[in-house]
Write a protein that holds these residues in place. Structure first.
Motif, PDB file in Angstrom:
ATOM      1  N   MET A 157      -3.921   0.858   7.316  1.00  0.00           N
ATOM      2  CA  MET A 157      -4.701   0.251   6.216  1.00  0.00           C
ATOM      3  C   MET A 157      -6.054   0.427   6.479  1.00  0.00           C
ATOM      4  O   MET A 157      -6.685   0.001   7.375  1.00  0.00           O
ATOM      5  CB  MET A 157      -4.315  -1.258   5.947  1.00  0.00           C
ATOM      6  N   LYS A 158      -6.586   1.309   5.511  1.00  0.00           N
ATOM      7  CA  LYS A 158      -8.201   1.326   5.741  1.00  0.00           C
ATOM      8  C   LYS A 158      -8.984   0.101   5.474  1.00  0.00           C
ATOM      9  O   LYS A 158      -9.579  -0.348   6.039  1.00  0.00           O
ATOM     10  CB  LYS A 158      -8.642   2.478   4.818  1.00  0.00           C
ATOM     11  N   THR A 159      -8.548  -0.252   4.451  1.00  0.00           N
ATOM     12  CA  THR A 159      -9.308  -1.590   3.985  1.00  0.00           C
ATOM     13  C   THR A 159      -8.228  -2.520   3.395  1.00  0.00           C
ATOM     14  O   THR A 159      -7.041  -2.263   2.936  1.00  0.00           O
ATOM     15  CB  THR A 159     -10.221  -1.449   2.643  1.00  0.00           C
ATOM     16  N   VAL A 160      -8.450  -3.887   3.695  1.00  0.00           N
ATOM     17  CA  VAL A 160      -7.401  -4.923   3.302  1.00  0.00           C
ATOM     18  C   VAL A 160      -7.717  -5.308   1.806  1.00  0.00           C
ATOM     19  O   VAL A 160      -8.911  -6.085   1.605  1.00  0.00           O
ATOM     20  CB  VAL A 160      -7.349  -5.918   4.410  1.00  0.00           C
ATOM     21  N   LYS A 161      -7.244  -5.178   0.842  1.00  0.00           N
ATOM     22  CA  LYS A 161      -7.291  -5.662  -0.492  1.00  0.00           C
ATOM     23  C   LYS A 161      -6.861  -6.919  -0.908  1.00  0.00           C
ATOM     24  O   LYS A 161      -5.641  -6.661  -0.538  1.00  0.00           O
ATOM     25  CB  LYS A 161      -7.215  -4.431  -1.570  1.00  0.00           C
ATOM     26  N   ARG A 173      -1.418  -3.333  10.569  1.00  0.00           N
ATOM     27  CA  ARG A 173      -2.720  -3.158   9.672  1.00  0.00           C
ATOM     28  C   ARG A 173      -3.293  -1.736   9.967  1.00  0.00           C
ATOM     29  O   ARG A 173      -4.223  -1.443   9.580  1.00  0.00           O
ATOM     30  CB  ARG A 173      -3.383  -4.321   9.933  1.00  0.00           C
ATOM     31  N   THR A 192       0.868  -1.081   0.099  1.00  0.00           N
ATOM     32  CA  THR A 192      -0.075   0.067  -0.017  1.00  0.00           C
ATOM     33  C   THR A 192       0.828   1.216  -0.079  1.00  0.00           C
ATOM     34  O   THR A 192       0.238   2.257  -0.306  1.00  0.00           O
ATOM     35  CB  THR A 192      -0.873   0.106   1.343  1.00  0.00           C
TER      36      THR A 192
END
Lengths: 313, 321
Positions: free
Chosen positions: A309-313, A306, A255
């Motif tokens: 990280m906003k969303t874990v893609k 984490r 990211t």
């Protein structure tokens, strides 16, 4: 210390835990000579991963590193009789150039780095195959020792490859923490749109990150060529994924904006410990891949932070 | 530009135009290229890659990435061959059960992949990369590094039996593509892939169980990888750890060349069909026109860049990673 603060330290804690675990199972693993050899063996892979860190730091990926290193072994072998030590500089410039092309295609032509670096890697592979005439080349032993003898061998028990790797680490660390470009890359990785809005020459810095990755891949290739006393367009095969893994396990996620070259150092050591531990634990050759994969999942699950990280893609 | 050919329309059909242009160029260079025989060759080479590409298309639509296909294909291929031979070694016997079982194995592998990604909160790039190692390892464990021969003529008829000039596996792959299209366009899960890729926050806020969608996506992708592995085994009659070799890069390149964006939310399986054909037409064309082997990797690289530049809509993008 709160868990939040502790998260930053997960990568090296993981490394220490791994070393201690293997040490308990076989104390001879912990001997200084063994640990130094372990670090020296991973140095080529580490240098490749070091360059890649800059690209991953800005949220991209460099899949050309292995092909650039392959090509460099051929170029180094061909240029040694003509340029002597200068062959090293020549290789680094060529690597820098290939990285720059990846960066140009990725930023100016807006082709995702996954594809652009893969394509440029294909070009490097073709150049390597063409230049070598599709066969393995060998260096003249005398010429090699004269020009690059200092790359191999050891001083006070420490192999020179390890020293070079650490010098490059210091250099990369300086670029990352003390130079404008390092700060710029962090800004790009953390939020590219914000970086553009604040007037940063984003494209220029991005291309430079890819170029640096290419230059480091070339140095890795050069070390291969000297160590193995020759070059071939397939010599570094099998290094790409472990190098990416070293960056990721160290805690520089794809990211961008988090992690850095010190993390990659720890990541490379984790990869080295996992690999070497398989010998100590007497894991059969056919079982090693699956062992590596499972330990890797555990290591990544432990090391990545984490919280950013906003969303874990 | 006239109203009839609007810019959006042109952009939508750009990948197909690139494919047609490539076919014209290679036909012009060597007329042998334009023959049913040669198209069948391209079809055979494309069939396994197309299945992998369809599977990974769903993942890419969600904005994730899957790098486990080489491992998934290796496991499916090797387990298929083992089961097939253990149950009789011919499609005429009960061994036909190995076919659906293999699809389930692929789905199971994908499920595991998705669970590692979602439950351990590991980004899909790393989770699937690791699962790829596990898959390769598992197949090595099963075979001990050996090759398994699958010589049943009935199974090999996928390659040997031809209708309308094309082998059976090409027709099967097209049927599977239609199934993939049905999943994408006419099922709830298919619509949800786009919802997740278009904006995960929004999808989550509107009550979608994003995690479930992701895991299901990886599971469906795994089943398609398994189908691809069956075609790959039928091609050469051998199942081994190397069966999946290079399929990861080929399939992802194809998906992108076809016009599906890596950041998710657009594209689809038809794009992937065009992408797979573009890559395989380039590969086949280079051989037909007699380009030296050592130049082919570089030329493929340059052409892929050109194809992506021409066929994807990047104007609206602020930046590219």
């Amino acid at each position: 210390m709160t868990l939040e603060k502790l998260k930053k330290h997960f990568p090296w804690i993981t490394l220490v835990i791994l070393v201690v675990l293997v040490g308990i199972m076989d104390p001879s693993f912990l001997s200084p000579t063994n640990l130094i050899r372990l670090a020296a063996d991973i140095s080529t892979l580490f240098i490749m991963a070091l360059g890649m860190t800059f690209v991953i730091y800005i949220g991209g990926i460099d899949l050309s590193a292995q092909s650039v290193a392959n090509m460099t072994t051929v170029i180094a072998t061909l240029m040694l009789p003509i340029l002597g030590v200068g062959a090293a500089l020549f290789c680094i410039v060529v690597g820098f150039g290939f990285g720059f092309v990846s960066g140009f295609v990725s930023t100016k032509l807006k082709v995702p780095s996954f594809i652009s670096t893969l394509a440029v890697g294909g070009i490097a592979l073709s150049v390597g195959q063409y230049a070598s005439g599709q066969r393995a080349l060998y260096m003249d032993a005398e010429m090699r020792d004269q020009a690059f003898g200092w790359l191999v061998g050891s001083t006070a028990g420490i192999p020179h490859e390890l020293i070079i790797a650490l010098v490059l680490l210091a250099l990369a660390y300086f670029v990352e923490r003390r130079m404008t470009i390092g700060r710029a890359l962090k800004a790009i990785g953390a939020g590219e749109l914000a970086a553009v809005a604040s007037g940063l020459q984003v494209d220029r810095f991005k291309m430079f990150a890819f170029a640096l990755s290419g230059a480091f891949a070339a140095i890795a290739g050069l070390m291969f060529a000297v160590k193995l006393s020759g070059g071939s367009p397939v010599i570094a095969n099998g290094f790409l994924l472990p190098a990416i893994v070293a960056v990721l396990v160290g805690g520089t996620p794809l990211t961008g904006g988090v992690g850095g070259v010190l993390n990659t150092f720890i990541g490379a050591m984790i990869v080295a410990v996992i690999r070497t531990s398989m010998l100590y634990l007497e894991i059969k050759a056919t079982d090693q891949q699956i062992f590596f994969g499972i330990v890797l999942i555990a290591a990544i699950a432990l090391t990545i932070d984490r919280s950013k990280m906003k969303t874990v893609k | 530009m006239s109203d009839f050919v609007s810019k959006e329309k042109l952009q939508k059909w750009a990948p197909l135009l690139v494919l047609i242009a490539l076919i014209c160029v290679f036909t012009f260079a060597n007329s042998n290229f334009f023959s049913v025989r040669n198209f069948a060759r391209i079809g055979i080479a494309s069939a396994p890659a197309l299945m992998i590409a369809v599977g990974v298309t769903y993942i890419i639509i969600m904005g994730s990435i899957d790098l486990s296909m080489e491992g998934a294909v290796a496991v499916s291929a090797v387990l298929f061959a083992t089961l097939f031979i253990a149950m009789g070694g011919s499609l005429a016997s009960w061994a036909w059960l190995a076919l659906p079982l293999t699809l389930m194995i692929g789905g199971l592998f994908g499920l595991l992949n998705g669970l590692v990604h979602v439950k351990l909160k590991i980004p899909s790039f790393m989770a699937s990369l690791s699962m790829g190692f596990v898959g390769i390892g598992l197949s090595l464990l099963i075979t001990g590094g050996d090759r398994i021969r699958v010589e049943d003529p009935l199974f090999r008829s996928l390659l040997t039996e031809r209708y309308l000039g094309f082998p059976l596996m090409v027709h099967c792959a097209l049927v599977a593509l239609l199934v993939g299209w049905f999943i994408q366009s006419y099922t709830k899960i298919g619509r949800n892939f786009y919802a997740v890729g278009g904006g995960e926050d929004l999808a989550h806020a509107s009550g979608l169980n994003v995690k479930k969608v992701r895991v299901l996506g990886f599971m469906i992708a795994g089943a398609f990888y398994a189908l691809g592995s069956l075609f790959a085994v039928a091609q050469i009659g051998i199942a081994e750890t190397a069966t999946g070799y290079n399929l990861m890069f080929v399939s992802i390149t194809s998906v992108v060349v076809g016009g599906t964006a890596l950041w998710g939310g657009n594209g689809g399986v038809w794009n992937s069909l065009i992408g797979v054909l573009i890559v395989n037409v380039i590969n086949n064309g280079m051989i037909v026109i007699g380009l030296p082997r050592y130049l082919q990797d570089g030329v493929l690289g340059v052409l892929v860049i050109v194809a992506v530049v021409l066929s994807t809509d990047r104007k609206s993008l602020a930046f590219v990673k």
